[in-house]
Design a protein around this motif. Sequence first.
Motif, PDB file in Angstrom:
ATOM      1  N   MET A 129      27.685  -6.498   2.448  1.00  0.00           N
ATOM      2  CA  MET A 129      28.229  -7.843   2.633  1.00  0.00           C
ATOM      3  C   MET A 129      27.435  -8.871   1.830  1.00  0.00           C
ATOM      4  O   MET A 129      28.003  -9.789   1.243  1.00  0.00           O
ATOM      5  CB  MET A 129      28.240  -8.218   4.119  1.00  0.00           C
ATOM      6  CG  MET A 129      29.160  -7.351   4.965  1.00  0.00           C
ATOM      7  SD  MET A 129      30.855  -7.294   4.385  1.00  0.00           S
ATOM      8  CE  MET A 129      31.365  -8.957   4.660  1.00  0.00           C
ATOM      9  N   VAL A 130      26.116  -8.727   1.779  1.00  0.00           N
ATOM     10  CA  VAL A 130      25.281  -9.635   0.993  1.00  0.00           C
ATOM     11  C   VAL A 130      25.621  -9.496  -0.494  1.00  0.00           C
ATOM     12  O   VAL A 130      25.768 -10.493  -1.212  1.00  0.00           O
ATOM     13  CB  VAL A 130      23.777  -9.362   1.245  1.00  0.00           C
ATOM     14  CG1 VAL A 130      22.902 -10.068   0.224  1.00  0.00           C
ATOM     15  CG2 VAL A 130      23.405  -9.778   2.658  1.00  0.00           C
ATOM     16  N   ALA A 179      24.768   0.278   9.963  1.00  0.00           N
ATOM     17  CA  ALA A 179      24.837  -1.180  10.114  1.00  0.00           C
ATOM     18  C   ALA A 179      24.039  -1.874   9.012  1.00  0.00           C
ATOM     19  O   ALA A 179      24.488  -2.883   8.455  1.00  0.00           O
ATOM     20  CB  ALA A 179      24.315  -1.592  11.491  1.00  0.00           C
ATOM     21  N   MET A 180      22.891  -1.339   8.672  1.00  0.00           N
ATOM     22  CA  MET A 180      22.069  -1.921   7.607  1.00  0.00           C
ATOM     23  C   MET A 180      22.785  -1.821   6.266  1.00  0.00           C
ATOM     24  O   MET A 180      22.802  -2.783   5.490  1.00  0.00           O
ATOM     25  CB  MET A 180      20.713  -1.213   7.532  1.00  0.00           C
ATOM     26  CG  MET A 180      19.787  -1.808   6.499  1.00  0.00           C
ATOM     27  SD  MET A 180      19.389  -3.541   6.763  1.00  0.00           S
ATOM     28  CE  MET A 180      18.287  -3.407   8.129  1.00  0.00           C
ATOM     29  N   ASP A 211      21.486   9.913  16.632  1.00  0.00           N
ATOM     30  CA  ASP A 211      22.738   9.151  16.558  1.00  0.00           C
ATOM     31  C   ASP A 211      22.461   7.657  16.432  1.00  0.00           C
ATOM     32  O   ASP A 211      23.105   6.956  15.652  1.00  0.00           O
ATOM     33  CB  ASP A 211      23.608   9.418  17.794  1.00  0.00           C
ATOM     34  CG  ASP A 211      24.152  10.832  17.839  1.00  0.00           C
ATOM     35  OD1 ASP A 211      24.097  11.544  16.814  1.00  0.00           O
ATOM     36  OD2 ASP A 211      24.640  11.233  18.921  1.00  0.00           O
ATOM     37  N   ALA A 212      21.495   7.162  17.207  1.00  0.00           N
ATOM     38  CA  ALA A 212      21.144   5.740  17.148  1.00  0.00           C
ATOM     39  C   ALA A 212      20.605   5.376  15.764  1.00  0.00           C
ATOM     40  O   ALA A 212      20.940   4.322  15.211  1.00  0.00           O
ATOM     41  CB  ALA A 212      20.116   5.401  18.228  1.00  0.00           C
ATOM     42  N   LYS A 213      19.795   6.243  15.178  1.00  0.00           N
ATOM     43  CA  LYS A 213      19.266   5.989  13.833  1.00  0.00           C
ATOM     44  C   LYS A 213      20.397   5.962  12.822  1.00  0.00           C
ATOM     45  O   LYS A 213      20.429   5.091  11.936  1.00  0.00           O
ATOM     46  CB  LYS A 213      18.228   7.035  13.444  1.00  0.00           C
ATOM     47  CG  LYS A 213      17.629   6.748  12.067  1.00  0.00           C
ATOM     48  CD  LYS A 213      16.580   7.756  11.684  1.00  0.00           C
ATOM     49  CE  LYS A 213      15.918   7.507  10.361  1.00  0.00           C
ATOM     50  NZ  LYS A 213      16.644   6.871   9.318  1.00  0.00           N
ATOM     51  N   ALA A 214      21.339   6.883  12.929  1.00  0.00           N
ATOM     52  CA  ALA A 214      22.471   6.912  11.996  1.00  0.00           C
ATOM     53  C   ALA A 214      23.296   5.630  12.113  1.00  0.00           C
ATOM     54  O   ALA A 214      23.726   5.067  11.103  1.00  0.00           O
ATOM     55  CB  ALA A 214      23.340   8.140  12.258  1.00  0.00           C
ATOM     56  N   MET A 215      23.518   5.157  13.342  1.00  0.00           N
ATOM     57  CA  MET A 215      24.272   3.918  13.530  1.00  0.00           C
ATOM     58  C   MET A 215      23.509   2.720  12.961  1.00  0.00           C
ATOM     59  O   MET A 215      24.106   1.842  12.335  1.00  0.00           O
ATOM     60  CB  MET A 215      24.594   3.705  15.011  1.00  0.00           C
ATOM     61  CG  MET A 215      25.680   4.635  15.515  1.00  0.00           C
ATOM     62  SD  MET A 215      26.237   4.264  17.174  1.00  0.00           S
ATOM     63  CE  MET A 215      24.904   4.931  18.135  1.00  0.00           C
ATOM     64  N   ALA A 216      22.205   2.684  13.164  1.00  0.00           N
ATOM     65  CA  ALA A 216      21.393   1.586  12.621  1.00  0.00           C
ATOM     66  C   ALA A 216      21.410   1.612  11.091  1.00  0.00           C
ATOM     67  O   ALA A 216      21.532   0.563  10.451  1.00  0.00           O
ATOM     68  CB  ALA A 216      19.958   1.682  13.142  1.00  0.00           C
ATOM     69  N   ASP A 217      21.306   2.798  10.508  1.00  0.00           N
ATOM     70  CA  ASP A 217      21.357   2.926   9.052  1.00  0.00           C
ATOM     71  C   ASP A 217      22.709   2.458   8.517  1.00  0.00           C
ATOM     72  O   ASP A 217      22.788   1.773   7.497  1.00  0.00           O
ATOM     73  CB  ASP A 217      21.096   4.373   8.615  1.00  0.00           C
ATOM     74  CG  ASP A 217      19.659   4.815   8.830  1.00  0.00           C
ATOM     75  OD1 ASP A 217      18.785   3.947   9.075  1.00  0.00           O
ATOM     76  OD2 ASP A 217      19.410   6.041   8.761  1.00  0.00           O
TER      77      ASP A 217
END
Length: 168
Positions: A69-70, A62-63, A54-60
Amino acid sequence: MGQNPVVRRLAGAGLTVSQVVAGASACGADDGKGDRAGAAAAGSAASAKQSAADAKAMADSAMATAQLMVAREARDKAFLTVGRVSFGAAGLRELVAPAEARTAEGIGAGSTVEALKQAYGDKGLALAKNGKYQFAADADGPGWQLEFTVDGDKVSGVALVNRTVKCV
């Protein structure tokens, strides 16, 4: 509650939960609570694995959002040089002026923020949450605003926008 001495020894050796459970089972270490402890350890390991996924999915996510946005910022900067128009479900939503365009008061890309404030301060010019200066424009219908994008102390773009018209 005491931990089984064999399980405690295996864990002290730096083994993973799965290895400890497997080792306890292989050694026959069971003080009557081994099955429950093993099941609890396996459940904890499964929960930790799911939390990591779950943490990896959230980090992915966010990235990906940051990269989007860039890309949008680069696109918007390109539009500030040539201008653009965008439409929403109810019609015209935004007119972005090309870099050389100026308002009737002479404000455009390259103007100082101080000059912007002097030209439009008495017309309700305010810094919006999105970091752009804006004020209600005299246009056909409600919702139209003159919006100034700034970069440091310089105006970098001018647009006539109606944020009440939703994008399609």
